[in-house]
Design a protein around this motif. Sequence first.
Motif, PDB file in Angstrom:
ATOM      1  N   LEU A  44      -3.408   5.355   8.178  1.00  9.40           N
ATOM      2  CA  LEU A  44      -3.740   5.720   6.863  1.00  9.40           C
ATOM      3  C   LEU A  44      -4.921   4.794   6.463  1.00  9.40           C
ATOM      4  CD1 LEU A  44      -2.961   6.631   4.034  1.00  9.40           C
ATOM      5  CD2 LEU A  44      -1.598   4.777   3.897  1.00  9.40           C
ATOM      6  N   THR A  45      -6.191   5.328   5.888  1.00  8.63           N
ATOM      7  CA  THR A  45      -7.061   4.546   5.276  1.00  8.63           C
ATOM      8  C   THR A  45      -6.896   4.799   3.995  1.00  8.63           C
ATOM      9  OG1 THR A  45      -8.394   5.331   7.233  1.00  8.63           O
ATOM     10  CG2 THR A  45      -9.629   4.824   5.366  1.00  8.63           C
ATOM     11  N   VAL A  46      -7.243   3.284   3.370  1.00  5.21           N
ATOM     12  CA  VAL A  46      -7.147   3.308   1.806  1.00  5.21           C
ATOM     13  C   VAL A  46      -8.462   2.725   1.426  1.00  5.21           C
ATOM     14  CG1 VAL A  46      -4.628   3.053   1.773  1.00  5.21           C
ATOM     15  CG2 VAL A  46      -5.880   0.906   1.872  1.00  5.21           C
ATOM     16  N   GLN A 105      -6.483   0.246  -3.263  1.00  4.32           N
ATOM     17  CA  GLN A 105      -5.527   0.560  -2.425  1.00  4.32           C
ATOM     18  C   GLN A 105      -5.248   2.430  -2.589  1.00  4.32           C
ATOM     19  OE1 GLN A 105      -1.863  -2.001  -2.835  1.00  4.32           O
ATOM     20  NE2 GLN A 105      -2.815  -3.478  -2.055  1.00  4.32           N
ATOM     21  N   HIS A 106      -6.348   3.039  -3.144  1.00  3.10           N
ATOM     22  CA  HIS A 106      -6.097   4.222  -3.152  1.00  3.10           C
ATOM     23  C   HIS A 106      -6.085   4.963  -1.760  1.00  3.10           C
ATOM     24  CE1 HIS A 106      -7.672   4.700  -7.604  1.00  3.10           C
ATOM     25  NE2 HIS A 106      -6.549   3.881  -7.859  1.00  3.10           N
ATOM     26  N   PRO A 107      -5.221   5.765  -1.695  1.00  3.81           N
ATOM     27  CA  PRO A 107      -5.157   6.402  -0.377  1.00  3.81           C
ATOM     28  C   PRO A 107      -6.310   7.611  -0.085  1.00  3.81           C
ATOM     29  CG  PRO A 107      -3.565   7.378  -1.724  1.00  3.81           C
ATOM     30  CD  PRO A 107      -4.130   6.205  -2.094  1.00  3.81           C
ATOM     31  N   ALA A 156      -5.481  10.470   6.144  1.00  2.00           N
ATOM     32  CA  ALA A 156      -4.445   9.822   7.207  1.00  2.00           C
ATOM     33  C   ALA A 156      -4.446  10.915   8.296  1.00  2.00           C
ATOM     34  CB  ALA A 156      -3.008   9.771   6.605  1.00  2.00           C
ATOM     35  N   LEU A 214       1.142   3.951  -2.717  1.00  2.00           N
ATOM     36  CA  LEU A 214       1.148   5.628  -2.493  1.00  2.00           C
ATOM     37  C   LEU A 214       2.185   6.354  -3.003  1.00  2.00           C
ATOM     38  CD1 LEU A 214      -0.198   6.915   0.863  1.00  2.00           C
ATOM     39  CD2 LEU A 214       1.746   7.902  -0.271  1.00  2.00           C
ATOM     40  N   ARG A 216     -13.101  -0.320   3.188  1.00  2.00           N
ATOM     41  CA  ARG A 216     -11.909   0.399   3.680  1.00  2.00           C
ATOM     42  C   ARG A 216     -11.185  -0.390   4.571  1.00  2.00           C
ATOM     43  NH1 ARG A 216     -13.579   6.615   4.708  1.00  2.00           N
ATOM     44  NH2 ARG A 216     -14.539   7.009   2.721  1.00  2.00           N
ATOM     45  N   GLU A 247       0.928  -1.340   0.076  1.00  2.00           N
ATOM     46  CA  GLU A 247      -0.001   0.198   0.178  1.00  2.00           C
ATOM     47  C   GLU A 247       0.766   1.339   0.015  1.00  2.00           C
ATOM     48  OE1 GLU A 247      -2.323  -3.055   2.342  1.00  2.00           O
ATOM     49  OE2 GLU A 247      -0.187  -2.224   2.329  1.00  2.00           O
ATOM     50  N   LEU A 248       2.009   1.208   0.818  1.00  2.00           N
ATOM     51  CA  LEU A 248       2.758   2.426   0.870  1.00  2.00           C
ATOM     52  C   LEU A 248       3.624   2.490  -0.586  1.00  2.00           C
ATOM     53  CD1 LEU A 248       4.096   2.179   4.736  1.00  2.00           C
ATOM     54  CD2 LEU A 248       2.145   3.179   3.458  1.00  2.00           C
TER      55      LEU A 248
END
Length: 235
Positions: free
Chosen positions: A155-157, A162-164, A167, A27, A136, A23-24
Amino acid sequence: MRKFIGLLFVILMLPVWADPAPELIYLDSMRTGGESVKVTTRIIVDEPGEPTRESVLDVYAHQDGRSLAVYRNDREAGQKVLMVDDQFWLFMPDSKRALRITPMQKLLGDASVGDVASLAWAEDYEVVERTQQDDRTLLYLNARRRGLSYQQIELTVESETQHPIEADFYLKSGKLAKQAKFELVETDGEWVMRGLSLSDQVQSQRTTRIVYDAIEPMNLLDKWFTPAYLLRSTP
């Protein structure tokens, strides 16, 4: 034998970082593409009863984590901020020395140095927990280094893409420092990060936006990230 046991103990005590979370990585790719880039950045502050304030910077972000922010608007032209590891320097026009600052140094509104210069979350944070909330996913992030602006981030995606989404940023004390909402746009079939909106609980009526107007892959010279060069020149 004692020396060997002592060496083994030291090795076992060294931190072992987990691989960056997907996920990071995603991002970061939406923001810089994982390359060395120049990001033309605007900080826009809107506050009830006040004229809109704005600063324009070119942020040179190296893929190894170093970054340099150069002011381009007339009011602050010539000012520069350098980030190397956990060290930050401010360069003022015509000054003969660099000033050491912290990543929490305010630039404009709720935007701090770390908010603009730190663009590599996959290297700076590790995911320690995930929880599911409908469609989410909430990720709890811990800083990999003590010198980072925020020691924890929630962080919520979107679970599927996996779109942010948003946060929450926490200080070393555990206090909530500020909140962010991510702005995404689709360009040529790919989703990219347009910017983010920042707010805090103290100045609840104020909105600070960090907008990425242009992202350009660039070969960044090592000398641009040295105080000695920046005291004399500007990229």
